[in-house]
Design a protein around this motif. Structure first.
Motif, mmCIF file in Angstrom:
data_model
loop_
_atom_site.group_PDB
_atom_site.id
_atom_site.type_symbol
_atom_site.label_atom_id
_atom_site.label_comp_id
_atom_site.label_asym_id
_atom_site.label_seq_id
_atom_site.Cartn_x
_atom_site.Cartn_y
_atom_site.Cartn_z
ATOM 1 N N LEU A 125 -47.108 27.570 11.471
ATOM 2 C CA LEU A 125 -47.065 29.035 11.417
ATOM 3 C C LEU A 125 -46.321 29.488 10.161
ATOM 4 O O LEU A 125 -46.770 30.397 9.464
ATOM 5 C CB LEU A 125 -46.385 29.601 12.671
ATOM 6 C CG LEU A 125 -46.238 31.116 12.713
ATOM 7 C CD1 LEU A 125 -47.604 31.796 12.675
ATOM 8 C CD2 LEU A 125 -45.461 31.528 13.954
ATOM 9 N N ALA A 126 -45.217 28.832 9.867
ATOM 10 C CA ALA A 126 -44.436 29.185 8.679
ATOM 11 C C ALA A 126 -45.267 29.026 7.415
ATOM 12 O O ALA A 126 -45.232 29.897 6.531
ATOM 13 C CB ALA A 126 -43.184 28.304 8.605
ATOM 14 N N GLU A 127 -46.025 27.947 7.337
ATOM 15 C CA GLU A 127 -46.870 27.729 6.159
ATOM 16 C C GLU A 127 -47.886 28.860 6.013
ATOM 17 O O GLU A 127 -48.085 29.392 4.922
ATOM 18 C CB GLU A 127 -47.588 26.384 6.281
ATOM 19 C CG GLU A 127 -48.401 26.026 5.058
ATOM 20 C CD GLU A 127 -49.036 24.654 5.176
ATOM 21 O OE1 GLU A 127 -50.147 24.491 4.637
ATOM 22 O OE2 GLU A 127 -48.442 23.756 5.810
ATOM 23 N N ARG A 128 -48.496 29.260 7.110
ATOM 24 C CA ARG A 128 -49.480 30.353 7.064
ATOM 25 C C ARG A 128 -48.837 31.678 6.683
ATOM 26 O O ARG A 128 -49.469 32.542 6.085
ATOM 27 C CB ARG A 128 -50.181 30.495 8.410
ATOM 28 C CG ARG A 128 -51.111 29.340 8.715
ATOM 29 C CD ARG A 128 -51.776 29.515 10.040
ATOM 30 N NE ARG A 128 -52.638 28.381 10.331
ATOM 31 C CZ ARG A 128 -53.632 28.408 11.184
ATOM 32 N NH1 ARG A 128 -53.895 29.516 11.863
ATOM 33 N NH2 ARG A 128 -54.368 27.339 11.393
ATOM 34 N N MET A 129 -47.564 31.833 7.039
ATOM 35 C CA MET A 129 -46.859 33.077 6.735
ATOM 36 C C MET A 129 -46.120 33.013 5.398
ATOM 37 O O MET A 129 -45.418 33.959 5.030
ATOM 38 C CB MET A 129 -45.864 33.390 7.862
ATOM 39 C CG MET A 129 -46.525 33.696 9.186
ATOM 40 S SD MET A 129 -45.324 33.975 10.500
ATOM 41 C CE MET A 129 -44.587 35.511 9.959
ATOM 42 N N GLU A 130 -46.262 31.878 4.725
ATOM 43 C CA GLU A 130 -45.596 31.647 3.443
ATOM 44 C C GLU A 130 -44.087 31.810 3.562
ATOM 45 O O GLU A 130 -43.444 32.512 2.773
ATOM 46 C CB GLU A 130 -46.179 32.546 2.359
ATOM 47 C CG GLU A 130 -47.658 32.274 2.110
ATOM 48 C CD GLU A 130 -48.279 33.123 1.027
ATOM 49 O OE1 GLU A 130 -47.565 33.940 0.407
ATOM 50 O OE2 GLU A 130 -49.485 32.973 0.808
ATOM 51 N N THR A 131 -43.537 31.151 4.565
ATOM 52 C CA THR A 131 -42.092 31.122 4.761
ATOM 53 C C THR A 131 -41.722 29.712 5.197
ATOM 54 O O THR A 131 -42.514 28.792 5.046
ATOM 55 C CB THR A 131 -41.652 32.201 5.790
ATOM 56 O OG1 THR A 131 -40.226 32.282 5.788
ATOM 57 C CG2 THR A 131 -42.175 31.936 7.189
ATOM 58 N N THR A 132 -40.525 29.538 5.718
ATOM 59 C CA THR A 132 -40.085 28.205 6.136
ATOM 60 C C THR A 132 -40.004 28.119 7.652
ATOM 61 O O THR A 132 -39.897 29.140 8.342
ATOM 62 C CB THR A 132 -38.700 27.871 5.551
ATOM 63 O OG1 THR A 132 -37.755 28.814 6.068
ATOM 64 C CG2 THR A 132 -38.713 27.937 4.026
#
Length: 82
Positions: free
Chosen positions: A66-73
Motif C-alpha cells: 500500500l505504501a508503495e502505491r501511495m508513494e510513501t513508506t
C-alpha cells in the motif's frame, strides 16, 4: 503446510490475539469517564482507520505494498494504524 501459509497463519493468529486484547482493554477502560470522552472525541478517526485497514486487507495488500502505491513508506502506513 508451506512456509508462506504458515507465516500467514501466524500473522492472522497474532492479529486476532492483538485485536482481542485491545477489545478487552477498551472494555476495561470504558468505565473511566476521561477515557470514554477521549474515545468518543476520536470516534470518527477510529472508524476511518478501521475502514481503511479493512479495505487494505480485503485487497490483500501488505502495508508495504500500500505504501508503495501511495508513494510513501511502510512506517507511515503503520504509524497511522490504530
Amino acid at each position: 503446510m508451506n512456509t508462506r501459509c504458515e507465516n500467514r497463519t501466524i500473522r492472522e493468529n497474532k492479529n486476532t490475539r492483538h485485536t482481542r486484547m485491545e477489545s478487552d482493554l477498551h472494555k476495561k477502560w470504558s468505565h473511566d469517564p476521561e477515557y470514554r470522552a477521549a474515545y468518543e472525541e476520536l470516534g470518527l478517526e477510529f472508524d476511518l482507520a478501521r475502514v481503511l485497514i479493512e479495505a487494505r486487507i480485503g485487497a490483500k495488500l501488505t502495508q508495504a505494498q500500500l505504501a508503495e502505491r501511495m508513494e510513501t513508506t511502510q512506517s507511515v502506513i503503520a504509524r497511522n494504524t490504530p
